[in-house]
Design a protein around this motif. Structure first.
Motif, PDB file in Angstrom:
ATOM      1  N   TYR A 140     -22.511  -3.481  15.882  1.00  8.69           N
ATOM      2  CA  TYR A 140     -21.226  -3.615  15.325  1.00  8.69           C
ATOM      3  C   TYR A 140     -20.589  -4.597  15.811  1.00  8.69           C
ATOM      4  CZ  TYR A 140     -21.753   1.450  14.196  1.00  8.69           C
ATOM      5  OH  TYR A 140     -22.236   2.574  13.630  1.00  8.69           O
ATOM      6  N   MET A 141     -19.375  -5.286  14.871  1.00 12.52           N
ATOM      7  CA  MET A 141     -18.822  -6.463  15.311  1.00 12.52           C
ATOM      8  C   MET A 141     -17.558  -5.723  14.887  1.00 12.52           C
ATOM      9  SD  MET A 141     -18.658 -10.039  13.831  1.00 12.52           S
ATOM     10  CE  MET A 141     -17.316 -11.323  14.437  1.00 12.52           C
ATOM     11  N   CYS A 142     -16.390  -6.423  15.826  1.00  9.99           N
ATOM     12  CA  CYS A 142     -15.004  -5.855  15.687  1.00  9.99           C
ATOM     13  C   CYS A 142     -14.024  -6.803  15.765  1.00  9.99           C
ATOM     14  CB  CYS A 142     -14.778  -4.419  16.705  1.00  9.99           C
ATOM     15  SG  CYS A 142     -13.146  -3.621  16.057  1.00  9.99           S
ATOM     16  N   LEU A 143     -13.039  -7.040  14.927  1.00  7.21           N
ATOM     17  CA  LEU A 143     -12.055  -7.896  14.998  1.00  7.21           C
ATOM     18  C   LEU A 143     -10.566  -7.554  14.412  1.00  7.21           C
ATOM     19  CD1 LEU A 143     -11.803  -9.840  11.979  1.00  7.21           C
ATOM     20  CD2 LEU A 143     -14.104 -10.400  12.804  1.00  7.21           C
ATOM     21  N   GLU A 144      -9.608  -8.248  15.053  1.00  5.00           N
ATOM     22  CA  GLU A 144      -8.376  -7.939  14.471  1.00  5.00           C
ATOM     23  C   GLU A 144      -7.984  -8.676  13.095  1.00  5.00           C
ATOM     24  OE1 GLU A 144      -4.919  -9.163  16.957  1.00  5.00           O
ATOM     25  OE2 GLU A 144      -3.863  -9.432  15.175  1.00  5.00           O
ATOM     26  N   ILE A 145      -7.349  -8.000  12.209  1.00  6.15           N
ATOM     27  CA  ILE A 145      -6.947  -8.439  11.038  1.00  6.15           C
ATOM     28  C   ILE A 145      -5.429  -8.668  10.830  1.00  6.15           C
ATOM     29  CG2 ILE A 145      -9.256  -8.377   9.925  1.00  6.15           C
ATOM     30  CD1 ILE A 145      -8.022  -5.943   8.649  1.00  6.15           C
ATOM     31  N   GLY A 146      -4.744  -8.611  11.909  1.00  9.99           N
ATOM     32  CA  GLY A 146      -3.169  -8.642  11.888  1.00  9.99           C
ATOM     33  C   GLY A 146      -2.719  -7.380  11.183  1.00  9.99           C
ATOM     34  N   GLU A 147      -1.452  -7.450  10.287  1.00 10.81           N
ATOM     35  CA  GLU A 147      -1.283  -6.436   9.727  1.00 10.81           C
ATOM     36  C   GLU A 147      -1.534  -6.366   8.293  1.00 10.81           C
ATOM     37  OE1 GLU A 147       2.870  -5.371  10.829  1.00 10.81           O
ATOM     38  OE2 GLU A 147       3.332  -4.806   8.860  1.00 10.81           O
TER      39      GLU A 147
END
Lengths: 293, 293
Positions: A195-202
């Motif tokens: 899995y890859m995971c990242l923040e995408i803001g609001e």
């Protein structure tokens, strides 16, 4: 609301949008420096917490770091079930490695960070974030641009955490923008069930074509995508993360299984996310469900 | 972030806490008046939505009213399963009655509002909120103080919605503070399987004795309590609601049953909350689970 007892009158100002300003009172500046890559600032806020600010954007605060990093790290780990080999792009204050080390199964963590000054500054001024993780024998740090690293790396990972703040990237000269090529390189480093995971803001709550086009880049590389969100008071935002996989992501792992997994794996009691919270995160508002389609 | 194209430079300022300020740009003032009870202001925001502001506190915006009112109304309705007789304390802009009228089973809605000027102003300037609900034959309005009304009322209700903003109440001379006597009066108006629901603002994420003592007032009157939260962008807060019952509240109604119920009952497609969202709301972070105990 009077601020008669405030210890200073220094307000840091951020534009949340064109018509919205968020300001917070800084009681003390602990560090302010210009590294080769960015402006680094570590401050004490009015609520006594400490915060890391990069290029004038608050990244994290000691008060609510767990509300950001427990979902960010534990959700992909729960889906993988047995993450052993972890890649973290962007060291930040060490919070992501700190959370990853809570899992018994984790054997190796590779951190890729271009700016050594961030790590040394955080170790000196907010060690309560990293809790010694940068010195942990399971952790190796490569001081390198993430984009270059993923082109030349030959290892495979169970989970890749992309922990570079997009808003900060836009303001700085750092490389590492997320485009199709970058995502393909990351995807090729994932093991089976990776899995890859990242923040995408609001996530915009009204249909937003620009945001949709960004999601479509993810969808063009990964077979499936899930979005989960956590309210982060110090950022004054409902922060969303995207979980990416080459395979079909199970919509929600049953609460009973998550409970067993966390009991077996976690070396430390979580303070934000347990099996129930995980179920909550996996079942968002309709507008987020629509973006996932 | 430049605001070169902004249509005005009027910023409304709210203190979120002693060390935090939230400001939003107002492009146009549609109404500004002093009623017998409070200052009423209706404005157009920079994002083109319209908002109701009472005593300088933003109450609701046309952009995200559904993100507040769908959870607020539909969660207690889902738990009751067949709400017929509804009491709404505080008319506001009509959003609560608008959502309640979406349920086929609803037969009567009694709205209690002390300040007629709020209703007439909102009907004139933001009719898209009430969508005609104040003129609906199922709706009756009593212009009266909520505290006096509940002392003399003789009807019983399936659901009581307390839709008075606590922050506004503190700033105004309105009665209706929530104390044990008031809650006991409300409780006595509930039918078997009845629910009361109200907003409690943002739940402190660190253990907070003052907040706990407020929750204990609820717990001293009602047998059980559940907290659920929704991110409301125009309020710049993660708003929480408390669901109260004389009986034991079922932790989470199964998703299959909620799906069937909503399909059978709703006259209008929801835009924020479906059965999955309900499951999400019922499974919060650990610190909220702890407050519920």
């Amino acid at each position: 609301m009077p601020i008669e007892k405030a210890s200073s009158n220094i307000w840091l100002t951020e534009y949340l949008s064109e018509g919205e300003i968020y300001q917070y009172l800084i009681s003390k500046i602990l560090l302010q420096e210009q590294s080769d890559y960015q402006n680094i600032c570590i401050v004490e806020l009015e609520n006594k917490s400490k915060a890391l600010i990069l290029n004038n954007v608050l990244q994290s605060s000691t008060a609510d770091s767990h509300m950001y990093y427990e979902p960010f790290i534990h959700v992909p780990f729960i889906h993988n079930q047995n993450p052993e080999n972890i890649l973290i792009l962007g060291a930040g204050d060490g919070s992501s490695a700190r959370e990853a080390l809570k899992w018994k199964c984790v054997k190796k963590i590779k951190i890729v960070e271009i700016d050594k000054a961030v790590i040394t500054s955080c170790m000196a001024h907010i060690p309560e974030m990293s809790k010694g993780c940068f010195k942990n024998s399971k952790v190796k740090i490569d001081y390198l641009d993430a984009r270059i690293f993923i082109k030349q790396d030959e290892q495979k990972y169970d989970v890749i955490i992309y922990d570079l703040n997009l808003k900060t990237l836009e303001k700085s000269n750092l490389l590492g923008r997320i485009d199709k090529e970058f995502l393909l390189d990351c995807q090729s480093l994932l093991k089976k069930n990776g899995y890859m995971c990242l923040e995408i803001g609001e996530v915009p709550y009204q249909r937003n074509e620009l945001f949709l086009s960004k999601l479509n880049v993810f969808k063009s590389v990964f077979r499936s995508l899930k979005i989960f969100s956590s309210w982060v008071p110090s950022r004054c935002k409902n922060i969303s993360f995207v979980l990416l996989s080459k395979d079909k992501i199970i919509e929600t792992i049953p609460i009973y299984d998550v409970n067993l997994l966390l009991e077996k794996q976690l070396l430390d009691e979580p303070s934000f996310l347990n099996a129930r919270t995980y179920i909550g995160l996996m079942n968002p508002a309709i507008f987020i469900q629509d973006y996932e389609k």
